[in-house]
Write an enzyme that holds these catalytic residues in place. Structure first.
Site, PDB file in Angstrom:
ATOM      1  N   ARG A 153      15.271 145.956  20.035  1.00 11.17           N
ATOM      2  CA  ARG A 153      14.354 145.427  19.022  1.00 11.17           C
ATOM      3  C   ARG A 153      13.318 146.447  18.563  1.00 11.17           C
ATOM      4  NH1 ARG A 153      16.823 141.659  21.726  1.00 11.17           N
ATOM      5  NH2 ARG A 153      16.642 143.241  23.327  1.00 11.17           N
ATOM      6  N   GLN A 176       4.910 143.649  20.630  1.00 13.58           N
ATOM      7  CA  GLN A 176       5.484 142.356  20.999  1.00 13.58           C
ATOM      8  C   GLN A 176       4.437 141.255  20.858  1.00 13.58           C
ATOM      9  OE1 GLN A 176       8.843 141.798  22.089  1.00 13.58           O
ATOM     10  NE2 GLN A 176       8.168 139.759  21.544  1.00 13.58           N
ATOM     11  N   HIS A 232       2.411 145.902  25.843  1.00 12.69           N
ATOM     12  CA  HIS A 232       3.439 145.895  24.776  1.00 12.69           C
ATOM     13  C   HIS A 232       2.802 145.249  23.534  1.00 12.69           C
ATOM     14  CE1 HIS A 232       7.231 146.205  22.937  1.00 12.69           C
ATOM     15  NE2 HIS A 232       7.961 145.386  23.655  1.00 12.69           N
ATOM     16  N   ARG A 282       7.656 154.945  23.691  1.00 14.05           N
ATOM     17  CA  ARG A 282       7.971 154.015  24.784  1.00 14.05           C
ATOM     18  C   ARG A 282       8.026 154.842  26.062  1.00 14.05           C
ATOM     19  NH1 ARG A 282      12.182 149.013  25.051  1.00 14.05           N
ATOM     20  NH2 ARG A 282      10.454 148.167  23.839  1.00 14.05           N
TER      21      ARG A 282
HETATM   22  N1   CP Z   1      11.302 142.995  23.251  1.00 14.70           N
HETATM   23  C1   CP Z   1      11.611 144.308  23.214  1.00 14.70           C
HETATM   24  O1   CP Z   1      10.731 145.175  23.212  1.00 14.70           O
HETATM   25  O2   CP Z   1      12.929 144.570  23.174  1.00 14.70           O
HETATM   26  P1   CP Z   1      13.604 146.007  23.281  1.00 14.70           P
HETATM   27  O3   CP Z   1      13.383 146.485  24.687  1.00 14.70           O
HETATM   28  O4   CP Z   1      15.047 145.778  22.966  1.00 14.70           O
HETATM   29  O5   CP Z   1      12.930 146.928  22.303  1.00 14.70           O
HETATM   30  N1  NVA Z   2       8.987 143.536  30.754  1.00 12.77           N
HETATM   31  C1  NVA Z   2      10.154 144.104  30.108  1.00 12.77           C
HETATM   32  C2  NVA Z   2      10.023 143.993  28.637  1.00 12.77           C
HETATM   33  C3  NVA Z   2      11.214 144.502  27.862  1.00 12.77           C
HETATM   34  C4  NVA Z   2      11.000 144.396  26.389  1.00 12.77           C
HETATM   35  C5  NVA Z   2      10.300 145.550  30.517  1.00 12.77           C
HETATM   36  O1  NVA Z   2       9.285 146.268  30.583  1.00 12.77           O
HETATM   37  O2  NVA Z   2      11.417 145.988  30.787  1.00 12.77           O
END
Ligand code: CP
Ligand code: NVA
Length: 340
Positions: free
Chosen positions: A83, A162, A159, A132
């Site tokens: 996403r 999100q 995040h 990320r």
């Molecule tokens: N929710 C979310 O951040 O999904 P991805 O890890 O696929 O980017």
């Molecule tokens: N808590 C999860 C979110 C993924 C979008 C992770 O950090 O892997």
């Protein structure tokens, strides 16, 4: 040992007072703490405006609305993503810019070069770094080295993109958000931290149940409680899912095993027993309760019956990531952090 699979410092951050190229101080989006309640509301509303625009006119933007024309946005991802990666590439493209994806095996970072040096170099050639990473200190380090805005595309603690999408999703589903009850059942993780902070800033009551082994971050939740005190909302923290979801309007969970915690999987699956979201668990929630999950979803944290039901907002929530990214890029890159 340097871990080549994560973006980590190889050296400490040097003072950049002597630098000629890191002179301005761009505004970054590292967590929801970086937005005032009014700014958060504006970004969420702007995301909703992009949603309306795209739903009525389609995904191709008009030539007169290309604020990132001629700009390159670096997308530096040290972890997998569906996403966030897709919404980032599409959003940059929609705004007329060029998204440059830099995966963990594509650049020198973490193997031959420090985060600080990499941040200095990439920010000298691009207009924004969307990153990320693992530890929050990595995204903070990147921001400290950068001459352009840094947008957190997920770190172990936060995040924000999100959370913006989640607030838009709740706003669309319920129209008015103030006074709603947002119940989180699951891990004390990055998504929880920013989504609940966004709720507290917008006047949504928060109720959390995590396993005793995984308590919330107390220092962060002191900030969440301070935001709630300003908006007039409440924050309840427990280890009892059934109590947390009582009268809830929204029930939310996430994976029990976040990226980077794979070695803990077996232990976590045992420790989260009783935390799977089911309609039985939600029997005392509000009549109109909805279910949310940032995705990707694994089987254990929510039943199929809930996940694929009419109560589930998960695919709207995922789509809203695009509108959230458009609003964030506009606010932090095109408008340089002036959010009105
Ligand atoms: N929710 C979310 O951040 O999904 P991805 O890890 O696929 O980017
Ligand atoms: N808590 C999860 C979110 C993924 C979008 C992770 O950090 O892997």
């Amino acid at each position: 040992m340097i871990n080549s699979r994560s973006f980590r410092f190889l050296t400490g951050i040097r003072s950049f007072s002597s630098s000629s190229s890191v002179m301005s101080s761009p505004r970054h989006l590292l967590s929801i703490s970086d937005l005032s309640p009014a700014e958060l509301e504006r970004v969420v509303d702007r995301a909703g405006e992009y949603r309306e625009l795209i739903k009525s006119k389609g995904l191709s933007s008009t030539a007169e609305n290309l604020p990132l024309l001629g700009h390159t946005v670096a997308l530096m991802f040290s972890k997998r993503s569906t996403r966030t990666r897709v919404s980032s590439e599409v959003a940059v493209n929609y705004l007329g810019g060029h998204p440059m994806f830099l995966g963990k095996d594509d650049i020198q970072l973490g193997v031959n070069e420090s985060l600080y040096d990499t941040g200095r170099v990439i920010s000298s050639m691009t207009s924004c770094m969307v990153a990320r990473v693992g530890p929050h200190s990595d995204i903070a380090g990147l921001a400290a080295a950068s001459s352009v805005p840094v947008i957190n595309a997920l770190c172990d603690s936060y995040h924000p993109l999100q959370a913006i999408a989640d607030m838009l999703t709740i706003k669309i589903a319920f129209k008015s958000v103030k006074g709603l009850k947002f119940a989180w059942v699951g891990d004390a993780n990055n998504v929880l931290n920013d989504s609940t902070h966004a709720c507290a800033k917008l006047g949504i009551n928060v109720s959390i149940a995590t396993p005793e082994m995984y308590p919330v971050d107390e220092a962060h939740f002191n900030k969440v409680k301070a935001s709630a005190a300003i908006s007039g909302s409440t924050v309840e923290i427990s280890h009892d899912p059934k109590t947390a979801v009582r009268d809830a309007d929204v029930i939310v969970t996430d994976t029990w095993v976040s990226m980077g915690q794979e070695s803990e999987k077996q232990a976590r699956l045992a420790q989260f027993k009783g935390f799977k979201v089911t309609s039985e668990m939600a029997s005392e929630a509000s009549d109109e309760w909805k279910f949310m999950h940032c995705l990707p979803r694994k089987q254990e944290e929510v039943s199929d019956e809930v996940f694929y039901s009419d109560r589930s907002l998960v695919f709207d929530e995922a789509e809203n990531r695009l509108y959230a990214m458009l609003a964030a890029l506009e606010a932090f890159v095109a408008k340089k952090g002036v959010i009105m």
